[in-house]
Design a protein around this motif. Structure first.
Motif, short mmCIF file in Angstrom:
data_model
loop_
_atom_site.label_atom_id
_atom_site.label_comp_id
_atom_site.label_asym_id
_atom_site.label_seq_id
_atom_site.Cartn_x
_atom_site.Cartn_y
_atom_site.Cartn_z
N UNK A 1 0.82 -1.08 -0.17
CA UNK A 1 -0.07 0.04 0.02
C UNK A 1 0.94 1.20 -0.01
N UNK A 2 2.26 1.11 0.22
CA UNK A 2 3.07 2.11 0.35
C UNK A 2 4.44 1.43 -0.12
N UNK A 3 5.33 2.59 -0.71
CA UNK A 3 6.55 2.19 -1.02
C UNK A 3 7.42 1.82 0.37
N UNK A 4 8.40 1.00 0.37
CA UNK A 4 8.94 0.48 1.46
C UNK A 4 10.47 -0.35 1.03
N UNK A 5 11.39 0.31 0.85
CA UNK A 5 12.59 -0.18 0.19
C UNK A 5 13.77 0.14 0.97
N UNK A 6 14.77 -0.57 1.19
CA UNK A 6 15.89 -0.76 1.67
C UNK A 6 17.10 -0.65 0.76
N UNK A 7 18.02 0.10 0.60
CA UNK A 7 19.02 0.16 -0.37
C UNK A 7 20.28 -0.67 -0.62
N UNK A 8 20.27 -1.86 0.10
CA UNK A 8 21.39 -2.63 -0.13
C UNK A 8 21.45 -3.13 -1.56
N UNK A 9 20.40 -3.31 -2.15
CA UNK A 9 20.51 -4.11 -3.68
C UNK A 9 19.42 -3.62 -4.11
N UNK A 10 19.45 -2.62 -5.28
CA UNK A 10 18.26 -2.27 -6.01
C UNK A 10 18.53 -2.12 -7.44
N UNK A 11 17.56 -2.68 -8.26
CA UNK A 11 17.68 -2.62 -9.61
C UNK A 11 16.75 -1.76 -10.34
N UNK A 12 17.08 -0.81 -11.07
CA UNK A 12 16.03 -0.10 -11.74
C UNK A 12 16.45 0.46 -12.99
N UNK A 13 15.78 1.38 -13.87
CA UNK A 13 16.30 1.76 -15.00
C UNK A 13 16.57 3.39 -14.96
N UNK A 14 17.93 3.62 -15.53
CA UNK A 14 18.10 5.01 -15.24
C UNK A 14 17.28 6.08 -16.18
N UNK A 15 16.57 5.30 -17.23
CA UNK A 15 15.50 6.05 -18.10
C UNK A 15 14.22 6.46 -16.90
N UNK A 16 14.10 5.68 -16.00
CA UNK A 16 12.88 6.22 -15.16
C UNK A 16 13.51 7.18 -14.03
#
Length: 451
Positions: A218-233
């Motif tokens: 229901x909401x964003x909840x992320x810890x940044x030890x290991x994150x994969x995403x698109x640079x274009x985003x």
């Protein structure tokens, strides 16, 4: 005048609410436990692991580094041995005299077929030293998909392929996945008090709550030890958390966007995830892998300082959720629940307490086994259980300590936490008791911040 009848109605309402809260938190814990069992006990091999480079999307792996972290060689080597046909590794250090450089050079020489580069130098885009350090890799990355992995993290050889699978698979609601993250799983290489408490915290309470929140989504909840995403985003958002009005696929926020825009935040990982969620209307997903977080020589003071730091950051980002946090801790919760059960049903408190902690320990050990892939080892059983008890007892005192201040320490620097998680560097008082100080006399430093 309050009559006995009115007092009874008031108590009935309060204790009924207490019982409901007790049940709700237990349901959340059970959701987290079930998610751990369902997602992490089986890790299938991704088809991308055996595909060719023309089929698999290119990925740039960014590793921010400073000094000789515990288990550094093995941590970094785990990215060199990924079962994926199309990736590059960008190893980012801020200075030419960094102690990690010999390790990096040895790994690059050992794996000549892996496209790996050592990038030296930082770009000062804000107060966050990790972001400053990452900028060289961010600028040099050849691929749109970025995988940012902390230096104290070790990953399974199949992690990258499974994460790319998750990134390309829409959610059940049909929304595109913008970020794939991994739940941290701590393992301590030393029998230090702080290390064992942190290990017990991350592998039980933190894990089951983290998994439950992400399961409900229901909401964003992320810890940044290991994150994969698109640079274009990432190039479309700036951390304002204001939805982009235009529906055009390339629409972006005004002003500075991309990774440099997040240099003003201490918790840049959480803010990037929140930006994808709120500004782009996209979602996150967890793969079936963990980020093996190597905990080294952590003292008791280090553990307390770390927990205080992140509570103070969260307080200035999501105050209502932070204030509710103590009510989810086991000791406070059992006080609420057992008192409610005693008043409503006459259940003896000692029975409620015994059942509560017995079942809680059982599900926490089950969460550990799900994430680790094996039960708690006999060799660390008693140290781990002692750390678990200490974590539960210390949760409320640490929270009370943290909620009263707004200054934190990170990588030898001292910061004041501002609204929305932004920070500014302040003068560092060289005192053991500075963590407990509530004084607000500080001097803003304009010097460059290094990791």
């Amino acid at each position: 005048m309050i009559t006995d009848s009115n007092r009874h109605v008031l108590f009935l309402i309060l204790f009924s609410l207490g019982a409901i809260w007790f049940v709700v938190i237990w349901l959340i814990w059970l959701i987290g436990t079930w998610t751990a069992r369902n997602r992490y006990r089986l890790r299938p091999r991704s088809p991308l692991a055996s595909s060719n480079s023309s089929v698999a999307p290119g990925v740039s792996i960014l590793r921010p580094l400073k000094g000789l972290d515990t288990n550094l060689y093995e941590n970094l080597e785990s990215t060199f041995t990924q079962e994926y046909p199309n990736f590059e590794i960008l190893l980012c250090v801020a200075r030419e005299d960094d102690q990690a450089l010999p390790v990096l050079k040895e790994l690059v020489a050992k794996y000549p077929r892996v496209a790996a580069k050592i990038l030296i130098g930082e770009e000062n885009v804000g107060v966050n030293p990790k972001v400053n350090n990452l900028m060289s890799g961010y600028r040099a990355a050849a691929n749109d998909i970025l995988w940012v992995v902390d230096s104290n993290v070790m990953v399974h050889p199949g992690s990258l392929a499974r994460a790319v699978d998750a990134l390309q698979t829409p959610t059940k609601s049909g929304r595109r996945v913008a970020l794939v993250h991994h739940v941290p799983f701590a393992f301590s290489t030393e029998s230090k008090v702080g290390s064992r408490i942190d290990e017990a915290f991350l592998n039980t309470n933190h894990a089951k709550m983290y998994l439950a929140i992400n399961r409900v989504a229901i909401e964003s909840c992320v810890v940044g030890k290991s994150n994969l995403y698109r640079r274009s985003d990432l190039e479309r958002v700036n951390g304002s958390l204001k939805p982009i009005r235009s529906t055009a696929p390339s629409a972006k926020q005004e002003g500075l966007c991309g990774l440099p825009a997040f240099g003003r935040f201490l918790a840049e990982d959480n803010m990037i995830a929140s930006a994808f969620w709120h500004e782009l209307g996209l979602r996150h997903d967890l793969s079936c892998d963990v980020a093996r977080n190597v905990v080294g020589n952590m003292s008791f003071y280090d553990y307390v300082q770390r927990r205080v730091r992140w509570i103070r950051v969260r307080k200035n980002m999501v105050l209502p959720a932070t204030l509710v946090e103590p009510l989810t801790e086991s000791i406070v919760l059992v006080s609420i629940g057992c008192s409610s059960m005693k008043y409503l049903f006459g259940l003896p408190r000692w029975i409620c307490i015994l059942v509560h902690f017995s079942v809680l320990l059982a599900i926490d050990l089950d969460v550990y086994a799900s994430l680790a892939g094996h039960p708690l080892p006999q060799a660390i059983r008693w140290e781990f259980l002692a750390g678990w008890v200490a974590r539960e007892v210390l949760a409320l005192p640490i929270f009370l300590l943290a909620i009263l201040g707004n200054t934190v320490e990170w990588r030898g620097k001292r910061y004041q936490v501002l609204n929305h998680g932004e920070v500014r560097q302040i003068s560092r008082q060289r005192s053991f008791f500075e963590l407990f100080s509530l004084r607000k006399e500080y001097e803003v430093l304009d010097t460059e911040v290094s990791p």
